[in-house]
Design an enzyme around this catalytic site. Structure first.
Site, PDB file in Angstrom:
ATOM      1  N   LYS A 263       0.814  -1.260   0.135  1.00 30.43           N
ATOM      2  CA  LYS A 263       0.041  -0.016   0.090  1.00 30.43           C
ATOM      3  C   LYS A 263       0.770   1.313   0.020  1.00 30.43           C
ATOM      4  O   LYS A 263       1.736   1.459   0.865  1.00 30.43           O
ATOM      5  CB  LYS A 263      -0.924  -0.138   1.282  1.00 30.43           C
ATOM      6  CG  LYS A 263      -1.707   1.432   1.759  1.00 30.43           C
ATOM      7  CD  LYS A 263      -2.645   1.368   2.746  1.00 30.43           C
ATOM      8  CE  LYS A 263      -3.176   2.846   3.066  1.00 30.43           C
ATOM      9  NZ  LYS A 263      -3.864   2.839   4.119  1.00 30.43           N
ATOM     10  N   LYS A 275      -9.890  13.068   8.472  1.00 34.70           N
ATOM     11  CA  LYS A 275      -9.197  12.724   9.660  1.00 34.70           C
ATOM     12  C   LYS A 275      -9.044  14.085  10.453  1.00 34.70           C
ATOM     13  O   LYS A 275      -9.018  15.053   9.788  1.00 34.70           O
ATOM     14  CB  LYS A 275      -8.054  12.033   9.508  1.00 34.70           C
ATOM     15  CG  LYS A 275      -8.010  10.698   8.830  1.00 34.70           C
ATOM     16  CD  LYS A 275      -6.528  10.265   8.768  1.00 34.70           C
ATOM     17  CE  LYS A 275      -6.434   8.820   8.208  1.00 34.70           C
ATOM     18  NZ  LYS A 275      -6.867   7.581   9.062  1.00 34.70           N
ATOM     19  N   ASP A 286       1.783   6.486   5.463  1.00 39.44           N
ATOM     20  CA  ASP A 286       0.744   5.516   4.778  1.00 39.44           C
ATOM     21  C   ASP A 286       1.274   4.843   3.540  1.00 39.44           C
ATOM     22  O   ASP A 286       0.301   4.184   3.073  1.00 39.44           O
ATOM     23  CB  ASP A 286      -0.503   6.326   4.757  1.00 39.44           C
ATOM     24  CG  ASP A 286      -1.885   5.550   4.791  1.00 39.44           C
ATOM     25  OD1 ASP A 286      -1.651   4.235   5.427  1.00 39.44           O
ATOM     26  OD2 ASP A 286      -2.834   5.588   4.389  1.00 39.44           O
ATOM     27  N   GLU A 347      -9.605   3.556   2.519  1.00 36.97           N
ATOM     28  CA  GLU A 347      -9.084   3.937   0.878  1.00 36.97           C
ATOM     29  C   GLU A 347      -7.980   2.782   0.676  1.00 36.97           C
ATOM     30  O   GLU A 347      -7.663   2.553  -0.589  1.00 36.97           O
ATOM     31  CB  GLU A 347      -8.451   5.327   0.742  1.00 36.97           C
ATOM     32  CG  GLU A 347      -6.907   5.559   1.016  1.00 36.97           C
ATOM     33  CD  GLU A 347      -6.558   5.376   2.753  1.00 36.97           C
ATOM     34  OE1 GLU A 347      -7.561   5.203   3.444  1.00 36.97           O
ATOM     35  OE2 GLU A 347      -5.370   5.133   3.118  1.00 36.97           O
ATOM     36  N   ARG A 349      -7.562  -0.381   1.201  1.00 37.19           N
ATOM     37  CA  ARG A 349      -8.152  -1.561   0.631  1.00 37.19           C
ATOM     38  C   ARG A 349      -8.758  -1.341  -0.643  1.00 37.19           C
ATOM     39  O   ARG A 349      -8.545  -2.319  -1.573  1.00 37.19           O
ATOM     40  CB  ARG A 349      -9.443  -2.292   1.539  1.00 37.19           C
ATOM     41  CG  ARG A 349     -10.384  -1.201   1.713  1.00 37.19           C
ATOM     42  CD  ARG A 349     -11.257  -1.555   2.793  1.00 37.19           C
ATOM     43  NE  ARG A 349     -10.603  -0.894   4.271  1.00 37.19           N
ATOM     44  CZ  ARG A 349     -11.224  -1.132   5.147  1.00 37.19           C
ATOM     45  NH1 ARG A 349     -12.367  -2.071   5.495  1.00 37.19           N
ATOM     46  NH2 ARG A 349     -10.725  -0.636   6.431  1.00 37.19           N
TER      47      ARG A 349
END
Ligand code: BES
Ligand code: MN
Ligand code: ZN
Length: 495
Positions: A263, A275, A286, A347, A349
């Site tokens: 990812k 957020k 991330d 997001e 996934r």
């Protein structure tokens, strides 16, 4: 950093710091006794006073010593010899390396025991020492004028014994340390620099340097490949998405293909399900899954492992704006599964869905994906442990065994069918969130829709990939967690 192997008595090594590992209740014999003698019996005195305990990762500095070649000594505890593991060794030696890398141009040397310590061989200690000196001397302060850590000017390895084994351990330790630092560097750099294309540019340089085959799929190619779930996440950002594919073919044309999928959300604002500041603060991390894949691929290529491995990195920025994807949108993923968007902050996934199904269609045989996927996994297992999820217990056992041997903590969570009900869609096939409870598992069940029948392990690294505070044995920021496991897994596949 210059790395050199020397075959000299410990007492004659010239260095700013000589690092001497000691075990609990060590007897003063061999090289350690010689060192004690040259220092006028101070080691024995420290031991009898209880100042030199040898407890795991304890350090004791001695500055301004005379009678030996080095000007300073750093004793570092390895704990009880028979309890020593690679993980404990790394912890102790990285603690030592961090303790003395606060100044510039430091020349260090490691005094490597001549015999195995418990089950750990001298060669393994050498590899760990080199990795520790690379990882422990680089900080997250990439943009600070006054840096807190400084790479060592030189590292000497004072080891006797089989020289080709030691030389191989030096090479292995260097490659692994540099791979972990590559992953950390990518995670620690700011999100305005590591955009999807910024990441791809770094990947390109790594591929050229280490001889990996590379392809970068830019937006038109992603559209052509029907990667509409991933593209939806990218919609709100002016930064175009991309997928990086790097390939190492060390196993010959008929060997099975291992896929490592990462990812790579280069910044996760949450999208329209925005957020709050506290949750968004560290979301440059991330893309750690993608950075871990690239770090591992670099090491696998440099080690010339006899395996075929392909790394797939799905890179997007998750932002807000008039073009952003919305709650209620129905996305048709590459494999035709329709997804109801209930939360634009789920997001990762959506990105992995298309990248996984691309890997499946490319004919890979086994898959491991890595993702900072859910806060729920951190709630379940804490900040230092990754979650594992699978559709194939044998493959999961292989991944868990590789993790165990490198000392990285991973814990498997169940994938029972009862979780499937939670993500069943009303308008589309599946929903992109399963509600509050069991969030790490429902995320994994979501991913399972995109791996067909391939043996697959999903690693949720949301906790360990990024550390919130400094510890004596590791710097805050990107950690490089799981690089070791992936390299070890590839090594085992080649056997
Ligand atoms: N990137 C986050 C997960 C995360 C949280 C990583 C903390 C590292 C540290 C992910 O995209 C996310 O936002 N997940 C949501 C899912 C929820 C909306 C179903 C979460 O965990 O809250
Ligand atoms: Mn998110
Ligand atoms: Zn995310």
């Amino acid at each position: 950093m210059e790395i050199r192997r020397i075959d000299k008595p410990w007492t004659q090594i010239e260095a700013d710091w000589l690092i001497v590992p000691v075990v609990e209740s060590a007897e003063l014999s061999g090289a350690l006794a010689q060192l004690d003698q040259a220092l006028g019996g101070i080691v024995a005195r420290l031991k009898s006073l209880g100042d030199l305990s040898g407890k795991l990762a304890s350090t004791l500095p001695l500055r301004g010593v005379t009678g030996i070649g080095a000007t300073r000594l750093l004793f570092v505890g390895l704990g009880v010899a028979n309890d020593l593991t690679l993980a404990r060794l790394d912890k102790a030696l990285t603690t030592a390396s961090r303790a003395i890398s606060d100044k510039k141009e430091v020349r260090i040397a490691f005094a490597i025991p001549g015999d195995a310590v418990g089950a750990i061989s001298p060669a393994e200690i050498v590899a760990s020492a080199i990795t520790a000196s690379l990882v422990g001397s680089v900080g997250q302060d990439l943009y600070r004028t006054e840096k807190g850590r400084h790479p060592f000017a030189s590292v000497q390895i004072a080891a006797s014994g089989n020289s080709s084994e030691i030389d191989a351990a030096v090479a292995r330790g260097t490659i692994l340390g540099e791979a972990i630092n590559l992953t950390r560097d990518l995670v620690n750099r700011p999100p305005q620099e590591i955009t999807p294309l910024g990441f791809a540019k770094r990947a390109q340089a790594v591929a050229v340097e280490f001889g990996l085959k590379i392809e970068v799929f830019e937006k038109p190619r992603l559209e052509q490949e029907r990667m509409n779930s991933m593209l939806a996440v990218a919609q709100g950002s002016p930064q175009p998405p991309c997928m990086v594919v790097v390939e190492h073919n060390g196993g010959g044309p008929n060997a099975p293909k291992l896929a490592l999928v990462g990812k790579g959300v280069t910044f996760d604002s949450g999208g329209l399900s925005l957020k709050p500041t506290d949750g968004m603060l560290t979301m440059k991390c991330d893309m750690a899954g993608a950075a871990t894949v690239l770090g591992a691929m670099a090491a696998i290529a440099r080690l010339k492992l006899p395996v075929n491995v392909v790394g797939y990195m799905g890179l997007v920025e998750n932002m807000i704006g008039g073009a952003a994807f919305k709650l209620g949108d129905i996305l048709t993923a590459r494999n035709g599964v329709t997804i109801e968007v209930l939360n634009t902050d789920a997001e990762g996934r959506l990105v992995l869905a298309d990248v996984l199904s691309y890997a499946v269609d490319a004919g890979v045989d086994r898959i491991v994906d890595l993702a900072t996927l859910t806060g729920a996994c951190v709630v379940a297992l804490g900040e230092d442990v990754s979650g594992a999820f699978t559709n194939n217990q044998n493959w999961c056992d292989a991944v868990l065994a590789a993790a165990k041997s490198t000392g990285e903590d991973v814990w498997q969570l169940p994938m029972w069918d009862l979780y499937e009900d939670l993500i069943k869609g009303d308008v589309g096939d599946i929903k992109n969130t399963g509600g509050r409870w069991g969030g790490a598992i429902t995320a994994a069940r979501f991913l399972q829709h995109f791996v067909a029948d391939k043996p697959w392990v999903h690693l949720d690294i949301a906790g360990p990939a990024f550390a919130s505070s400094n510890k004596p044995h590791r710097e805050a920021g990107g950690t490089g967690h799981m690089v070791r496991t992936l390299v070890e897994l590839a090594r085992r596949q080649g056997k």
